[in-house]
Scaffold this motif. Sequence first.
Motif, mmCIF file in Angstrom:
data_model
loop_
_atom_site.group_PDB
_atom_site.id
_atom_site.type_symbol
_atom_site.label_atom_id
_atom_site.label_comp_id
_atom_site.label_asym_id
_atom_site.label_seq_id
_atom_site.Cartn_x
_atom_site.Cartn_y
_atom_site.Cartn_z
ATOM 1 N N SER A 51 -0.335 10.294 -26.031
ATOM 2 C CA SER A 51 -0.734 11.701 -25.900
ATOM 3 C C SER A 51 -0.212 12.495 -27.095
ATOM 4 O O SER A 51 0.839 12.165 -27.655
ATOM 5 C CB SER A 51 -0.217 12.302 -24.593
ATOM 6 N N ILE A 52 -0.987 13.526 -27.445
ATOM 7 C CA ILE A 52 -0.608 14.418 -28.545
ATOM 8 C C ILE A 52 -0.688 15.853 -28.018
ATOM 9 O O ILE A 52 -1.675 16.235 -27.396
ATOM 10 C CB ILE A 52 -1.575 14.281 -29.736
ATOM 11 N N ARG A 53 0.368 16.605 -28.279
ATOM 12 C CA ARG A 53 0.330 18.044 -28.025
ATOM 13 C C ARG A 53 0.710 18.721 -29.339
ATOM 14 O O ARG A 53 1.718 18.360 -29.961
ATOM 15 C CB ARG A 53 1.316 18.443 -26.940
ATOM 16 N N ALA A 54 -0.123 19.627 -29.710
ATOM 17 C CA ALA A 54 0.135 20.300 -30.994
ATOM 18 C C ALA A 54 -0.217 21.779 -30.876
ATOM 19 O O ALA A 54 -1.101 22.163 -30.099
ATOM 20 C CB ALA A 54 -0.689 19.643 -32.094
ATOM 21 N N TRP A 68 3.674 23.037 -34.548
ATOM 22 C CA TRP A 68 4.552 22.004 -34.002
ATOM 23 C C TRP A 68 3.716 20.876 -33.422
ATOM 24 O O TRP A 68 2.552 21.044 -33.096
ATOM 25 C CB TRP A 68 5.539 22.559 -32.985
ATOM 26 N N LEU A 69 4.326 19.716 -33.331
ATOM 27 C CA LEU A 69 3.638 18.498 -32.896
ATOM 28 C C LEU A 69 4.554 17.731 -31.943
ATOM 29 O O LEU A 69 5.726 17.535 -32.225
ATOM 30 C CB LEU A 69 3.288 17.618 -34.103
ATOM 31 N N ASP A 70 3.986 17.312 -30.812
ATOM 32 C CA ASP A 70 4.698 16.454 -29.857
ATOM 33 C C ASP A 70 3.803 15.250 -29.614
ATOM 34 O O ASP A 70 2.685 15.395 -29.127
ATOM 35 C CB ASP A 70 4.968 17.212 -28.559
ATOM 36 N N MET A 71 4.284 14.057 -29.943
ATOM 37 C CA MET A 71 3.469 12.849 -29.844
ATOM 38 C C MET A 71 4.237 11.826 -28.998
ATOM 39 O O MET A 71 5.413 11.571 -29.249
ATOM 40 C CB MET A 71 3.203 12.294 -31.242
ATOM 41 N N ALA A 72 3.557 11.284 -27.997
ATOM 42 C CA ALA A 72 4.156 10.240 -27.146
ATOM 43 C C ALA A 72 3.183 9.078 -27.063
ATOM 44 O O ALA A 72 1.994 9.273 -26.818
ATOM 45 C CB ALA A 72 4.430 10.790 -25.758
#
Length: 156
Positions: A51-54, A68-72
């Motif tokens: 998953s990607i949240r940006a 900002w970027l959150d990648m799991a």
Amino acid sequence: MRALIILFFFFVCGSVFLGCKSGKHLTSDSHTQIIVHDKLVPVFRPADSASIRALLECDSNGRVVLSWLDMAQSENARLRFKLDSMGNLMTDFKVPSDTVFIPGKDSTIIQKSVQTIEVERRLTPWQKFCMVFTIVVIILFVLFAVYKIRVILNKK
């Protein structure tokens, strides 16, 4: 006469004890056969996810900026993404195949049991002679006994 009776007794005893012997008993054997096959064993891998949240914002020039970027992602997943200056977000998510085939061996056990069927075997010539001789000796013994009884009864 007494020697004839003793000789007759030895013939009867000899034919009884030396006439026949016990036969061999047949035994049943069971055979176990193991067959080994090489084969590929399927091993299923767990499902993968990413998953990607940006946060994307526009700057003063009208361009898209990644704030900002959150990648799991899981261990087996490969996640790639690209953000160009026009604001296009391109992602690529690759997962290897779900099933892996590992070489293995498969064994099959086949157990065969041999049934024993008892069949009357043929007599040897010696055994046939002993049987006939025994019957003849017994008949002669009975005739001799009847003769002796008649002789004893006729004397009185």
